[in-house]
Design an enzyme around this catalytic site. Structure first.
Site, PDB file in Angstrom:
ATOM      1  N   TYR A 124       0.780  -1.230   0.000  1.00  0.00           N
ATOM      2  CA  TYR A 124       0.000   0.000   0.000  1.00  0.00           C
ATOM      3  C   TYR A 124       0.814   1.285   0.000  1.00  0.00           C
ATOM      4  O   TYR A 124       0.281   2.354  -0.288  1.00  0.00           O
ATOM      5  CB  TYR A 124      -1.000  -0.034   1.156  1.00  0.00           C
ATOM      6  CG  TYR A 124      -2.052  -1.088   0.907  1.00  0.00           C
ATOM      7  CD1 TYR A 124      -3.094  -0.846   0.028  1.00  0.00           C
ATOM      8  CD2 TYR A 124      -1.960  -2.351   1.483  1.00  0.00           C
ATOM      9  CE1 TYR A 124      -4.035  -1.814  -0.250  1.00  0.00           C
ATOM     10  CE2 TYR A 124      -2.898  -3.333   1.218  1.00  0.00           C
ATOM     11  CZ  TYR A 124      -3.929  -3.066   0.340  1.00  0.00           C
ATOM     12  OH  TYR A 124      -4.855  -4.029   0.061  1.00  0.00           O
ATOM     13  N   PHE A 426     -12.046  -3.737   9.868  1.00  0.00           N
ATOM     14  CA  PHE A 426     -12.909  -3.544   8.699  1.00  0.00           C
ATOM     15  C   PHE A 426     -12.158  -3.956   7.432  1.00  0.00           C
ATOM     16  O   PHE A 426     -10.977  -4.166   7.456  1.00  0.00           O
ATOM     17  CB  PHE A 426     -13.384  -2.088   8.602  1.00  0.00           C
ATOM     18  CG  PHE A 426     -12.286  -1.056   8.549  1.00  0.00           C
ATOM     19  CD1 PHE A 426     -11.721  -0.692   7.340  1.00  0.00           C
ATOM     20  CD2 PHE A 426     -11.785  -0.478   9.716  1.00  0.00           C
ATOM     21  CE1 PHE A 426     -10.709   0.266   7.277  1.00  0.00           C
ATOM     22  CE2 PHE A 426     -10.788   0.483   9.671  1.00  0.00           C
ATOM     23  CZ  PHE A 426     -10.256   0.858   8.448  1.00  0.00           C
TER      24      PHE A 426
END
Length: 426
Positions: A124, A426
């Site tokens: 990322y 999440f």
């Protein structure tokens, strides 16, 4: 690559096929309808992205709409999730296309920040995310959870001058205590950068207790700490009975979430959990790096803390994001940001921030003045919640100082106490 693999949101009737992509990508077992129904509780279909090869979905990503606590404030944030590409379609540019598309969508929605948990940390940074928080895994064995006398003497007694009465503990099914849990959580959210607000959908998701989520452990249990004035803390946990080869009890107790509003409630909860009969080991994952338990223990080494990365943050709108938070000391600096994916962020910004109690609000505006600091947007995201020191990134060669002392001043201004922590997955 988007011409070959068009990107679009999915419809509700495509959800099962959509969920199959991360199952394959993460080498998971077959998805059950029960777990798909669990995901539907909070899924936002208009924020889903599917990469398609003909009629087949071969890549996925999605986002949740969050209110994220930042130092001194709250900002809108996209919680990125469901990032996956089928093994058969790797190395074709699908992930890059989805991430670029998603960043543009987040910017169009006016959210200045995106955040995610990284399945692989090497991925990322390429898309401008920086590691903004850290978390601990703790493992405490039977007889090793003794609190120091200074702490245990006051646990449950109500500290002098605290305004609290004695802590009382109550065990009940989590669903029966939802209102009390929400009251404690909501009280904690404004004071801890990295936490996200929970609405009714998210509480339903947190407390949903599908059999397949238990992994051989008990149904989720809850311990509530409070007094006559109301709830002051809670622990969500599971247990699993076990005995060792010598026939001695060695049950496992796994703490999923423990949040309290004061030291007495924190000590009371941990004292109960760490002294349970028949329990051989207590494991607590995803704990803050400044977890007060470490200082409460008589021997902190017995917690066996293991450090891992937590929340990764990406600034979508540099100017807006830096104005949303507050700073630990005054600063007036010119920051030159590099950002290959969102050119609107690139360039020089003058950040002027008052210190605590100085009055006024931060400003961050375009400038043509010489840069004091040059850094990629990922480094700025890493420091955004106040948990990653820019001085450490500069020592690693990831931040360049153009004016002496500038990195130290910005690092000090962005520092946060308490440390950032996100207990929500999440």
């Amino acid at each position: 690559m988007t011409e070959h693999y068009p990107l679009r949101p999915i419809t509700p009737d495509e959800f099962d096929a959509y969920c199959e992509v991360p199952i394959q990508a993460f080498n998971d077992s077959d998805r059950s309808p029960e777990l798909n129904d669990h995901e539907r509780l909070v899924f936002e279909f208009d924020r889903s992205i599917a990469a398609c090869d003909g009629d087949a979905i071969v890549g996925t990503t999605a986002a949740y709409s969050f209110q994220l606590t930042v130092p001194g404030g709250i900002t809108g944030a996209a919680g990125v999730t469901f990032v996956a590409v089928l093994p058969s379609h790797r190395r074709r540019g699908i992930l890059s296309a989805m991430m670029r598309h998603q960043l543009a969508d987040i910017a169009a929605r006016g959210e200045p920040v995106a955040a995610l948990y990284a399945s692989e940390t090497a991925i990322y940074g390429r898309y401008g995310y920086g590691c903004a928080s850290w978390q601990l895994s703790l493992t405490i064995r039977r007889g090793e959870g003794t609190l120091s006398p200074a702490v245990s003497g006051g646990a449950g007694a109500g500290g002098a001058g605290t305004g609290h009465g004695p802590v009382r503990l109550r065990a009940a099914p989590p669903d029966d205590l939802r209102a009390e849990l929400a009251k404690v959580y909501d009280a904690a959210v404004p004071h801890r950068p990295g936490m996200v607000a929970r609405d009714e959908r998210w509480w339903q998701s947190v407390l949903d207790d599908a059999e397949l989520q238990r992994r051989g452990m008990s149904a989720r249990k809850c311990l509530l700490a409070g007094d006559d004035a109301g709830p002051r803390g809670y622990a969500l946990y599971r247990t699993k009975p076990d005995w060792d080869d010598d026939g001695l009890p060695y049950a496992g107790l796994s703490v999923r979430e423990l949040i309290a509003t004061d030291a007495e409630a924190t000590a009371a909860l941990w004292t109960d959990l760490l002294t349970r009969d028949l329990v051989g080991e207590v494991a607590a994952r995803q704990r803050p790096v400044d977890d007060p338990l470490l200082d409460m223990l008589a021997d902190r080494r017995r917690a066996r803390p293991y450090l891992t990365d937590g929340l990764w943050v990406r600034l979508i709108d540099v100017g807006a994001a830096l104005c949303q938070r507050r700073y630990s000391c005054p600063a007036d600096l010119v920051i030159e940001v590099t950002d290959d994916l969102l050119p609107a962020n690139a360039g020089r910004w003058r950040l002027r921030c008052p210190g605590p109690g100085d009055g006024g609000t931060p400003s961050c505006e375009r400038t043509g003045a010489p840069a004091d600091i040059v850094l990629p947007v990922a480094a700025l995201g890493a420091g955004y919640l106040g948990g990653t020191r820019l001085g450490a990134l500069a020592a690693a060669g990831l931040v360049t100082e153009r004016r002496e002392g500038a990195v130290a001043r910005l690092s000090a201004a962005m520092y946060s106490d308490p440390a950032p922590w996100c207990p929500s997955m999440f």
